[in-house]
Design an enzyme around this catalytic site. Sequence first.
Site, short mmCIF file in Angstrom:
data_model
loop_
_atom_site.label_atom_id
_atom_site.label_comp_id
_atom_site.label_asym_id
_atom_site.label_seq_id
_atom_site.Cartn_x
_atom_site.Cartn_y
_atom_site.Cartn_z
N ALA A 149 0.83 -1.21 0.00
CA ALA A 149 0.00 0.00 0.00
C ALA A 149 0.86 1.26 0.00
CB ALA A 149 -0.93 -0.01 1.21
N PHE B 143 1.52 5.63 0.72
CA PHE B 143 1.34 6.53 1.85
C PHE B 143 0.11 7.42 1.72
CE2 PHE B 143 3.33 9.58 -1.02
CZ PHE B 143 2.70 10.77 -0.69
N GLU C 48 5.67 2.51 4.93
CA GLU C 48 6.48 2.76 6.11
C GLU C 48 6.34 4.19 6.61
OE1 GLU C 48 8.97 3.59 2.47
OE2 GLU C 48 7.50 2.08 3.12
N ARG C 49 5.69 5.05 5.82
CA ARG C 49 5.54 6.44 6.23
C ARG C 49 4.33 6.67 7.14
NH1 ARG C 49 6.55 9.87 0.64
NH2 ARG C 49 8.44 8.81 -0.05
N CYS D 70 -3.57 9.98 -6.54
CA CYS D 70 -3.28 9.50 -7.89
C CYS D 70 -4.37 9.93 -8.87
CB CYS D 70 -3.11 7.99 -7.91
SG CYS D 70 -4.60 7.08 -7.45
N GLU E 209 5.36 13.67 -12.35
CA GLU E 209 4.16 13.82 -11.53
C GLU E 209 4.54 14.66 -10.32
OE1 GLU E 209 0.52 11.12 -9.71
OE2 GLU E 209 2.40 10.16 -10.27
#
Length: 564
Positions: free
Chosen positions: A195, A197, A224-225, A329, A447
Amino acid sequence: MPLAKLPRSARLSVRSYATTGSRSLGTLSATAKAKAEKISQEWKGTSATGGNTKNFVGGEFVESKADKWIDVVDPATQTLLTRVPETTSSEFEQAVSAASQAYKTWSRTSVLTRQRFVMDLQYQLRQHGDAIASSIVLEQGKTYADAQGDLLRGLQVVETAAGIPSALLGQTIEVSKDMDTSTRRLPLGVCASVAPFNFPAMIPLWTIPVALATGNTLVLKPSERDPGAAMIIAELCQKAGLPEGVLNVVHGTIPTVNAICDHPAIKAISFVGGDRAGKHIYERGRATGKRVQANLGAKNHAVLMPDANKNHALNSIIGAAFGAAGQRCMAISVAVLVGNAQSWIPELVERAQKLKVSQGFEKGADLGPVISPAAKQRITGLIASAEEEGGVVVLDGRGYQVSDYPDGNWVGPTVIEATTTMRCYRHVFPLLPMCDRTDRRPTYSEEIFGPVLIVLKADTLDDALAIINENRYGNGTAIFTQSGATARKFEREVEVGQVGINVPIPVPLPMFSWSGNKASFLGDVPFYGRHGIDFYTQNKTTTALWKAEDAIGNKASVDMPTHH
């Protein structure tokens, strides 16, 4: 952009942050502190007051023995919230082993039992939505309202997955006398989900209910964030009655991702995130025979026609471009203004200026900080590049200050009049010597992934379509018009998978399936909806012959056999 190439003002800003943005300087607001303390007290797997995040293996929250830890900090203050382990190889093996063992019984559990779990999970998520949303605000930086939306869009997938008995119906037909052929949908085995962030609740909830309702077991790796939301969801799965080992959560970075790609027991990987990671996971996972669905980068355009409802169009663009600090996104990052709509730029800027940027629990906050100092530097560097290349920064969010949060990763709403040749928009070619560039096709688009709206101008609808279709990405697009014929032409000719007509972010509800295309998606089967069921199941076809004359208890025949 390298620091040395930034304009002097931007260099000073970055260096100032690097020397003063220490975690020791950050202090949470009273509201945030109370939320953090409550999370740490009430939830087993995560901390928001400086403790360690645990792995979830075999139904237990387990302290990792990792020798490498990753700090998770509040983007508004740089306060340390938790530390995430780089899961060891033995710990990862334990997670996969637990999932493999659980699969033996979970895959044979009745579909009604799995449906009951999904229904109970839906209840638990609604009961504890505040904890999940609060964790997202603290770790990711979203406003509280936006964090609730993050959860609710995932919850819609959970609610749709409650219809799993109907979704798994097979087919049977008598193909010949006394011979039937039937199909059944069966689970794959151990699956994995990686997944991002930017949606720490929604994306895990794209995969958990669908994978588990279809009879698979799952190894989840949150970002991990901001792992807190996923850890709370894992505990809620447990509260909803999920047997031990059916869901396991591990943490880490590249080594953990590679372990997922390489492990022979894992049959499928679902990924949402950036291009580089997505391509790596797709190629490495496919090399070991796994199914992979990977949602990658995006460059989403909205076309504003001169006949559009101006008020609705401008408000829609502002919400889609700057909500969640542009870290979606499906954010609208490019507005293409056609003809007389180009005169709307001043009003667009005026409305964007009114947005309030602040910490996510603050009253009236419209958008929060970006995720990290590195993200802030990348975003401001791209804004600076537009100036260097002749673009006009008509609204500049660099240097944005929030008085009560001097150490936050703040970037204010930014609007840039640009062209398709500028770095803030353009396609970037492979890093090869110019004489070797025989293929001039673009490899990717930059992006920005921040609260920055690029404004392009087009004379006609055909010109706008050409701009969009030349872009390699195909996640989402929108058009604002009051002409049905214009909308129909756009919908038919635009080469993008998810189209909005007077709708800025056309993400389909979960009774449909995700339909981003082109370079925005790798794989054959997309997320959730009917296709999500397809991704997590395999068909088994059985043909059986049971002759009626062989049935036990038939009356014996005494007639002369004729072999007819």
